[in-house]
Design an enzyme around this catalytic site. Structure first.
Site, short mmCIF file in Angstrom:
data_model
loop_
_atom_site.label_atom_id
_atom_site.label_comp_id
_atom_site.label_asym_id
_atom_site.label_seq_id
_atom_site.Cartn_x
_atom_site.Cartn_y
_atom_site.Cartn_z
N ASP A 21 14.33 3.26 10.25
CA ASP A 21 13.61 2.32 11.09
C ASP A 21 12.76 3.15 12.04
O ASP A 21 13.28 3.87 12.89
CB ASP A 21 14.59 1.43 11.87
N ILE A 38 0.83 -1.21 0.00
CA ILE A 38 0.00 0.00 0.00
C ILE A 38 0.86 1.26 0.00
O ILE A 38 0.53 2.25 -0.66
CB ILE A 38 -0.95 -0.02 1.23
N TYR A 59 -2.34 -6.06 17.05
CA TYR A 59 -2.61 -5.32 15.81
C TYR A 59 -3.87 -4.47 15.95
O TYR A 59 -3.87 -3.27 15.64
CB TYR A 59 -2.74 -6.32 14.65
N LYS A 74 -4.14 -0.34 15.88
CA LYS A 74 -4.89 0.39 14.85
C LYS A 74 -6.03 1.21 15.47
O LYS A 74 -6.34 2.30 14.98
CB LYS A 74 -5.41 -0.59 13.79
N ASP A 121 11.42 3.97 4.44
CA ASP A 121 11.24 2.55 4.81
C ASP A 121 12.59 2.05 5.31
O ASP A 121 13.62 2.72 5.14
CB ASP A 121 10.81 1.73 3.59
N THR A 181 -9.15 -6.38 3.63
CA THR A 181 -8.00 -7.20 3.21
C THR A 181 -7.52 -6.76 1.82
O THR A 181 -8.32 -6.72 0.88
CB THR A 181 -8.39 -8.69 3.16
N VAL A 182 -6.24 -6.45 1.74
CA VAL A 182 -5.67 -5.92 0.50
C VAL A 182 -4.52 -6.84 0.07
O VAL A 182 -3.67 -7.20 0.90
CB VAL A 182 -5.13 -4.49 0.71
N SER A 242 -6.79 0.37 9.85
CA SER A 242 -7.29 -0.94 9.38
C SER A 242 -8.71 -1.11 9.88
O SER A 242 -9.08 -0.49 10.90
CB SER A 242 -6.40 -2.06 9.93
N1 NAD Z 1 -2.67 -5.65 3.39
C1 NAD Z 1 -3.77 -5.57 4.12
O1 NAD Z 1 -4.68 -6.42 4.02
C2 NAD Z 1 -3.99 -4.42 5.05
C3 NAD Z 1 -5.29 -4.21 5.56
C4 NAD Z 1 -5.50 -3.15 6.43
C5 NAD Z 1 -4.46 -2.32 6.78
N2 NAD Z 1 -3.22 -2.55 6.27
C6 NAD Z 1 -2.15 -1.66 6.70
O2 NAD Z 1 -1.53 -1.09 5.58
C7 NAD Z 1 -0.15 -0.84 5.88
C8 NAD Z 1 0.72 -1.44 4.79
O3 NAD Z 1 0.45 -2.82 4.70
P1 NAD Z 1 0.93 -3.68 3.45
O4 NAD Z 1 -0.05 -4.79 3.33
O5 NAD Z 1 1.23 -2.80 2.30
O6 NAD Z 1 2.27 -4.31 4.08
P2 NAD Z 1 3.73 -4.59 3.47
O7 NAD Z 1 4.35 -5.56 4.42
O8 NAD Z 1 3.61 -4.97 2.04
O9 NAD Z 1 4.43 -3.18 3.62
C9 NAD Z 1 4.76 -2.65 4.88
C10 NAD Z 1 6.01 -1.82 4.75
O10 NAD Z 1 6.33 -1.27 6.05
C11 NAD Z 1 7.74 -1.34 6.21
N3 NAD Z 1 8.11 -1.36 7.62
C12 NAD Z 1 7.83 -2.31 8.54
N4 NAD Z 1 8.41 -2.01 9.70
C13 NAD Z 1 9.07 -0.83 9.53
C14 NAD Z 1 9.87 -0.02 10.37
N5 NAD Z 1 10.14 -0.36 11.65
N6 NAD Z 1 10.39 1.11 9.87
C15 NAD Z 1 10.16 1.47 8.58
N7 NAD Z 1 9.42 0.73 7.74
C16 NAD Z 1 8.88 -0.42 8.20
C17 NAD Z 1 8.13 -2.66 5.53
O11 NAD Z 1 9.52 -2.71 5.23
C18 NAD Z 1 7.23 -2.64 4.30
O12 NAD Z 1 7.87 -2.02 3.21
C19 NAD Z 1 0.10 -1.43 7.27
O13 NAD Z 1 0.06 -0.40 8.23
C20 NAD Z 1 -1.06 -2.38 7.46
O14 NAD Z 1 -1.40 -2.54 8.80
C21 NAD Z 1 -2.95 -3.58 5.41
#
Ligand code: NAD
Length: 250
Positions: free
Chosen positions: A59, A14, A151, A155, A33, A183-184, A138
């Site tokens: 980080d 995302i 989690y 959120k 990131d 869910t994405v 979320s």
């Molecule tokens: N995919 C889903 O279904 C979904 C649904 C609801 C919410 N979300 C939220 O969307 C956001 C992105 O999710 P996604 O599915 O794209 O996940 P992803 O794992 O594909 O991407 C997450 C990114 O965050 C980075 N990251 C993690 N810890 C870090 C840190 N300590 N410092 C810097 N960067 C860090 C990772 O390196 C990664 O690039 C999250 O906050 C997640 O909770 C995702």
């Protein structure tokens, strides 16, 4: 000159889609990131259509680094007008199954991370009298999800933080908005499915959670980020916008 947008979690899923979308809208995008290779891929995609982006390794669990990277972005790239907090992690566990370490890590990335980036960035926005902060929360911040105790707590906290920022700074020209995806289909979900005993059955179950019978795409969430951050989103503030294919309608 075009406005600067900062996107955390920009190396994947995302966050990458949001960075690309904001770049298409004309922003110069600071890509944040800890995954350096993923950041380079996002920058390449943006530069591929003539957009502007720069990587910043960070980080979010390191509070001092959040401050120094924010200053570096402001000095070398420009003061941000948009901050999108996307980076997040999850642990599949009930309260009883959650270790102290996992609880701390999930809260640190998902809730303290956006607090730190906001605290570092807000003064730069206040100087200019405008800014938009978008927090990717979320549906897990609105309803309980099975075996996602830390989690869901993180959120729900992020939605509360969003409202508090909006209340404190609306009159300063700052908006703060949460987006709550269902869910994405991202790398994250791919890893969960790969680890399931029957990945195809797990995929079908995840798709079925949405009324639409499918998972969302990162672009569908990124479109909402662009809308909220853009001029058409100017009357949206302090809200938790649900983009979930109907997952929480039942
Ligand atoms: N995919 C889903 O279904 C979904 C649904 C609801 C919410 N979300 C939220 O969307 C956001 C992105 O999710 P996604 O599915 O794209 O996940 P992803 O794992 O594909 O991407 C997450 C990114 O965050 C980075 N990251 C993690 N810890 C870090 C840190 N300590 N410092 C810097 N960067 C860090 C990772 O390196 C990664 O690039 C999250 O906050 C997640 O909770 C995702």
């Amino acid at each position: 000159m075009s406005a600067v947008a900062v996107v955390t979690g920009a190396a994947s899923g995302i966050g990458r889609a949001a960075a690309v979308s904001l770049a298409r809208d004309g922003h110069r995008v600071a890509l944040v990131d800890l995954d350096v290779a993923g950041l380079a891929e996002t920058r390449a995609r943006i530069e591929g259509f003539g957009g502007k982006a720069q990587e910043f390794e960070l980080d979010l669990c390191d509070p001092l680094a959040v401050g120094s990277v924010t200053r570096e972005i402001a000095v070398t790239f420009g003061a941000p007008e948009v901050l999108v907090n996307v980076a997040g992690i999850g642990v599949a566990a009930t309260v009883l199954e959650t270790s102290d370490e996992d609880w701390g890590r999930v809260l640190a990335v998902n809730l303290t991370g956006p607090f730190l980036t906001t605290r570092a960035t807000l003064p730069l926005m206040l100087d200019r009298g405008r800014g938009v902060i978008v927090n990717i929360a979320s549906v897990g911040g609105l309803v309980g999800l099975s075996r996602r105790a830390a989690y869901c707590a993180s959120k729900a906290g992020l939605i509360g933080l969003t409202r508090a920022i909006a209340v404190d700074h609306a009159r300063d020209g700052i908006r703060c908005v949460a987006i709550c995806p269902g869910t994405v289909e991202t790398e994250w979900v791919g890893k969960i499915l790969a680890g399931a005993p029957d990945p195809e059955a797990a995929r079908a179950a995840m798709a079925a959670r949405q009324l639409d019978g499918r998972m969302g795409t990162p672009d569908e969430i990124a479109a909402m980020v662009s809308f909220v951050a853009g001029p058409e989103g100017r009357f949206i503030n302090g809200a938790a916008l649900v983009v979930d294919g109907g997952m929480t309608a039942v």
